[in-house]
Motif scaffolding. Structure first.
Motif, PDB file in Angstrom:
ATOM      1  N   GLU A   1       0.815  -1.219   0.000  1.00  0.00           N
ATOM      2  CA  GLU A   1       0.000   0.000   0.000  1.00  0.00           C
ATOM      3  C   GLU A   1       0.842   1.259   0.000  1.00  0.00           C
ATOM      4  OE1 GLU A   1      -3.422   0.035   2.544  1.00  0.00           O
ATOM      5  OE2 GLU A   1      -3.574  -2.155   2.427  1.00  0.00           O
ATOM      6  N   LEU A   2       2.009   1.236   0.646  1.00  0.00           N
ATOM      7  CA  LEU A   2       2.870   2.422   0.657  1.00  0.00           C
ATOM      8  C   LEU A   2       3.397   2.726  -0.748  1.00  0.00           C
ATOM      9  CD1 LEU A   2       4.877   1.926   3.965  1.00  0.00           C
ATOM     10  CD2 LEU A   2       3.013   3.542   3.512  1.00  0.00           C
ATOM     11  N   ALA A   3       3.811   1.696  -1.457  1.00  0.00           N
ATOM     12  CA  ALA A   3       4.323   1.889  -2.818  1.00  0.00           C
ATOM     13  C   ALA A   3       3.188   1.888  -3.841  1.00  0.00           C
ATOM     14  CB  ALA A   3       5.316   0.786  -3.165  1.00  0.00           C
ATOM     15  N   GLU A   4       1.962   1.605  -3.374  1.00  0.00           N
ATOM     16  CA  GLU A   4       0.789   1.514  -4.243  1.00  0.00           C
ATOM     17  C   GLU A   4       1.037   0.580  -5.410  1.00  0.00           C
ATOM     18  OE1 GLU A   4      -0.524   5.413  -5.318  1.00  0.00           O
ATOM     19  OE2 GLU A   4      -0.869   6.011  -3.256  1.00  0.00           O
ATOM     20  N   SER A   5       1.606  -0.601  -5.103  1.00  0.00           N
ATOM     21  CA  SER A   5       1.915  -1.562  -6.159  1.00  0.00           C
ATOM     22  C   SER A   5       1.452  -2.965  -5.768  1.00  0.00           C
ATOM     23  CB  SER A   5       3.418  -1.571  -6.452  1.00  0.00           C
ATOM     24  OG  SER A   5       4.131  -2.033  -5.327  1.00  0.00           O
ATOM     25  N   VAL A   6       1.298  -3.796  -6.786  1.00  0.00           N
ATOM     26  CA  VAL A   6       0.943  -5.195  -6.579  1.00  0.00           C
ATOM     27  C   VAL A   6       1.961  -6.070  -7.305  1.00  0.00           C
ATOM     28  CG1 VAL A   6      -1.522  -4.807  -6.252  1.00  0.00           C
ATOM     29  CG2 VAL A   6      -0.656  -5.199  -8.546  1.00  0.00           C
ATOM     30  N   VAL A   7       2.152  -7.264  -6.768  1.00  0.00           N
ATOM     31  CA  VAL A   7       2.995  -8.285  -7.386  1.00  0.00           C
ATOM     32  C   VAL A   7       2.275  -9.616  -7.235  1.00  0.00           C
ATOM     33  CG1 VAL A   7       5.197  -7.104  -6.994  1.00  0.00           C
ATOM     34  CG2 VAL A   7       4.297  -8.653  -5.256  1.00  0.00           C
TER      35      VAL A   7
END
Length: 126
Positions: free
Chosen positions: A87-93
């Motif tokens: 959530e901090l980097a607003e990314s998904v993997v």
């Protein structure tokens, strides 16, 4: 909802996750990359894939996709360990259960093709 334990997903859970075309687009895209992807980039990619189905893509549709990804689809996939969301980097993997979901999706697509081929052969329309 608590994140899903690291054990494999049940068949019912997998079918539920794969019941949404939008989640299938997410899985297709993320199974092709291991790099972290922002929700915005994911929304753009899903919009392109959906536009191929509908021949139209607007900023409004990308915005709607981004909203549903953020509030519905990504959390559901994260809860089941199919995606990991920073959530901090607003990314998904891809998460540890992505292979279970993509294997079932691939098998369903292969079966759909073989059933269609079989039906055409039976009808004599090969």
């Amino acid at each position: 909802m608590e994140p899903h334990p690291s054990d494999s997903l049940s068949l019912d859970e997998l079918f539920d996750l794969l019941s949404s075309q939008r989640r299938r687009h997410v899985l297709d895209f993320l199974s092709e990359t291991s790099a972290p992807t922002t929700i915005d980039a994911l929304a753009d990619e899903v919009a392109v894939r959906e536009a191929n189905d509908q021949d139209e893509m607007s900023q409004e549709s990308v915005s709607r996709i981004r909203t549903t990804l953020h509030h519905s689809h990504v959390p559901k996939l994260v809860d089941h360990g199919v995606l990991d969301h920073d959530e901090l980097a607003e990314s998904v993997v891809p998460g540890e259960n992505i292979e279970d979901a993509t294997r079932l999706l691939d098998a369903a697509r292969a079966n759909r093709t073989s059933v269609a081929d079989s039906t055409r052969l039976q009808a004599g329309t090969n």
